[in-house]
Motif scaffolding. Sequence first.
Motif, mmCIF file in Angstrom:
data_model
loop_
_atom_site.group_PDB
_atom_site.id
_atom_site.type_symbol
_atom_site.label_atom_id
_atom_site.label_comp_id
_atom_site.label_asym_id
_atom_site.label_seq_id
_atom_site.Cartn_x
_atom_site.Cartn_y
_atom_site.Cartn_z
ATOM 1 N N ASP A 74 0.843 -1.189 0.000
ATOM 2 C CA ASP A 74 0.000 0.000 0.000
ATOM 3 C C ASP A 74 0.880 1.240 0.000
ATOM 4 O O ASP A 74 1.854 1.314 0.748
ATOM 5 N N PRO A 75 0.537 2.229 -0.837
ATOM 6 C CA PRO A 75 1.307 3.468 -0.808
ATOM 7 C C PRO A 75 1.028 4.220 0.486
ATOM 8 O O PRO A 75 -0.064 4.150 1.039
ATOM 9 N N ALA A 76 2.017 4.932 0.974
ATOM 10 C CA ALA A 76 1.866 5.739 2.192
ATOM 11 C C ALA A 76 1.540 7.165 1.774
ATOM 12 O O ALA A 76 2.386 7.860 1.228
ATOM 13 N N MET A 77 0.311 7.583 1.996
ATOM 14 C CA MET A 77 -0.078 8.947 1.669
ATOM 15 C C MET A 77 0.345 9.840 2.834
ATOM 16 O O MET A 77 0.476 9.377 3.962
ATOM 17 N N GLY A 78 0.521 11.109 2.556
ATOM 18 C CA GLY A 78 0.908 12.007 3.625
ATOM 19 C C GLY A 78 1.294 13.365 3.109
ATOM 20 O O GLY A 78 1.071 13.690 1.948
ATOM 21 N N THR A 79 1.916 14.119 3.972
ATOM 22 C CA THR A 79 2.238 15.498 3.637
ATOM 23 C C THR A 79 3.739 15.755 3.567
ATOM 24 O O THR A 79 4.166 16.903 3.651
ATOM 25 N N ILE A 81 5.481 15.552 1.020
ATOM 26 C CA ILE A 81 5.684 16.260 -0.240
ATOM 27 C C ILE A 81 4.364 16.926 -0.603
ATOM 28 O O ILE A 81 3.300 16.332 -0.482
ATOM 29 N N ASN A 82 4.446 18.183 -1.038
ATOM 30 C CA ASN A 82 3.277 18.914 -1.519
ATOM 31 C C ASN A 82 3.406 19.114 -3.019
ATOM 32 O O ASN A 82 4.509 19.355 -3.516
ATOM 33 N N ILE A 83 2.288 19.039 -3.721
ATOM 34 C CA ILE A 83 2.269 19.498 -5.104
ATOM 35 C C ILE A 83 2.050 20.997 -5.012
ATOM 36 O O ILE A 83 1.020 21.449 -4.512
ATOM 37 N N ALA A 84 3.018 21.766 -5.445
ATOM 38 C CA ALA A 84 2.953 23.222 -5.328
ATOM 39 C C ALA A 84 2.505 23.823 -6.656
ATOM 40 O O ALA A 84 3.110 23.559 -7.696
ATOM 41 N N LEU A 85 1.442 24.599 -6.592
ATOM 42 C CA LEU A 85 0.972 25.355 -7.748
ATOM 43 C C LEU A 85 1.185 26.824 -7.430
ATOM 44 O O LEU A 85 0.612 27.349 -6.479
ATOM 45 N N THR A 86 2.032 27.480 -8.207
ATOM 46 C CA THR A 86 2.405 28.869 -7.927
ATOM 47 C C THR A 86 2.353 29.687 -9.206
ATOM 48 O O THR A 86 2.492 29.158 -10.302
ATOM 49 N N GLY A 87 2.128 30.964 -9.049
ATOM 50 C CA GLY A 87 2.140 31.854 -10.195
ATOM 51 C C GLY A 87 1.157 32.987 -10.006
ATOM 52 O O GLY A 87 0.644 33.213 -8.902
ATOM 53 N N ASP A 88 0.874 33.697 -11.103
ATOM 54 C CA ASP A 88 -0.033 34.833 -11.018
ATOM 55 C C ASP A 88 -1.311 34.621 -11.828
ATOM 56 O O ASP A 88 -2.067 35.546 -12.061
ATOM 57 N N GLY A 98 -11.701 24.175 -6.315
ATOM 58 C CA GLY A 98 -12.103 22.861 -6.803
ATOM 59 C C GLY A 98 -11.495 21.729 -6.007
ATOM 60 O O GLY A 98 -12.183 20.774 -5.628
ATOM 61 N N LEU A 99 -10.209 21.807 -5.719
ATOM 62 C CA LEU A 99 -9.528 20.759 -4.968
ATOM 63 C C LEU A 99 -9.962 20.738 -3.501
ATOM 64 O O LEU A 99 -9.776 19.735 -2.812
ATOM 65 N N SER A 100 -10.559 21.829 -3.023
ATOM 66 C CA SER A 100 -11.040 21.895 -1.638
ATOM 67 C C SER A 100 -12.254 21.016 -1.393
ATOM 68 O O SER A 100 -12.555 20.675 -0.245
ATOM 69 N N ASP A 101 -12.954 20.627 -2.460
ATOM 70 C CA ASP A 101 -14.145 19.798 -2.315
ATOM 71 C C ASP A 101 -13.776 18.449 -1.695
ATOM 72 O O ASP A 101 -13.051 17.662 -2.291
ATOM 73 N N GLY A 102 -14.240 18.210 -0.476
ATOM 74 C CA GLY A 102 -13.934 16.973 0.235
ATOM 75 C C GLY A 102 -12.548 16.947 0.854
ATOM 76 O O GLY A 102 -12.103 15.913 1.339
ATOM 77 N N ALA A 103 -11.859 18.073 0.839
ATOM 78 C CA ALA A 103 -10.479 18.148 1.335
ATOM 79 C C ALA A 103 -10.423 18.621 2.778
ATOM 80 O O ALA A 103 -11.378 19.180 3.304
ATOM 81 N N GLU A 104 -9.256 18.427 3.370
ATOM 82 C CA GLU A 104 -8.920 19.071 4.634
ATOM 83 C C GLU A 104 -8.166 20.342 4.256
ATOM 84 O O GLU A 104 -7.030 20.278 3.775
ATOM 85 N N VAL A 105 -8.808 21.482 4.428
ATOM 86 C CA VAL A 105 -8.139 22.749 4.131
ATOM 87 C C VAL A 105 -7.314 23.115 5.359
ATOM 88 O O VAL A 105 -7.855 23.448 6.404
ATOM 89 N N VAL A 106 -6.008 23.013 5.228
ATOM 90 C CA VAL A 106 -5.092 23.255 6.335
ATOM 91 C C VAL A 106 -4.907 24.758 6.537
ATOM 92 O O VAL A 106 -4.937 25.250 7.665
ATOM 93 N N VAL A 107 -4.704 25.485 5.448
ATOM 94 C CA VAL A 107 -4.574 26.936 5.465
ATOM 95 C C VAL A 107 -5.448 27.464 4.327
ATOM 96 O O VAL A 107 -5.158 27.201 3.152
ATOM 97 N N PRO A 108 -6.521 28.176 4.634
ATOM 98 C CA PRO A 108 -7.356 28.735 3.568
ATOM 99 C C PRO A 108 -6.551 29.699 2.700
ATOM 100 O O PRO A 108 -5.625 30.355 3.182
ATOM 101 N N LEU A 109 -6.899 29.758 1.436
ATOM 102 C CA LEU A 109 -6.226 30.677 0.524
ATOM 103 C C LEU A 109 -6.546 32.110 0.943
ATOM 104 O O LEU A 109 -7.705 32.531 0.931
ATOM 105 N N ALA A 110 -5.519 32.835 1.372
ATOM 106 C CA ALA A 110 -5.707 34.183 1.919
ATOM 107 C C ALA A 110 -4.392 34.945 1.801
ATOM 108 O O ALA A 110 -3.328 34.354 1.583
ATOM 109 N N VAL A 127 -3.694 13.676 -0.989
ATOM 110 C CA VAL A 127 -2.577 14.354 -1.643
ATOM 111 C C VAL A 127 -2.512 15.789 -1.125
ATOM 112 O O VAL A 127 -3.525 16.487 -1.072
ATOM 113 N N ALA A 128 -1.316 16.221 -0.742
ATOM 114 C CA ALA A 128 -1.108 17.568 -0.196
ATOM 115 C C ALA A 128 -0.797 18.544 -1.334
ATOM 116 O O ALA A 128 0.050 18.278 -2.190
ATOM 117 N N TRP A 129 -1.493 19.670 -1.331
ATOM 118 C CA TRP A 129 -1.322 20.718 -2.337
ATOM 119 C C TRP A 129 -0.974 22.033 -1.631
ATOM 120 O O TRP A 129 -1.576 22.374 -0.622
#
Length: 136
Positions: A74-79, A81-88, A98-110, A127-129
């Motif tokens: 079994d793969p070990a899921m966790g945090t 490594i994050n998939i980082a999406l950055t830019g303007d 969209g990815l927040s649907d059903g997610a654990e929002v650790v830090v809201p986008l602010a 998966v951590a984003w």
Amino acid sequence: MTIRLNPYLNFRDQSRAALEFYHSILGGELTVATFGDYGMSDDPARTDLVMHGHLVSDAGLDIMASDTPPGGDDPAMGTAINIALTGDDERLREYFTGLSDGAEVVVPLAPAPWGDEFGLLNDRFGVAWLFNVATS
């Protein structure tokens, strides 16, 4: 010749659902090959599991995924490594929503102390984003 760094996600029986979810948010082209497509499963219950899935979005995001092969650990899921999406690009805010649907929002986008918008979430598949939206 070019070198690309692509996240390759491993799941236990959830790769297709994850890729289809990401495709619904990120758009682009999704291709999926199953263990059955390549004759790599004698177990009918595993025939339709994903051996290799590949999503390339119109924005150039490139994600690959597969299910654990028959007999694999079994793969070990966790945090770790994050998939980082950055830019303007404004689409980053839409992706976060969209990815927040059903997610654990650790830090809201602010707004963050450095002036950009920042957010973290662990999506419904574990998966951590990480998001950083440049504001200037």
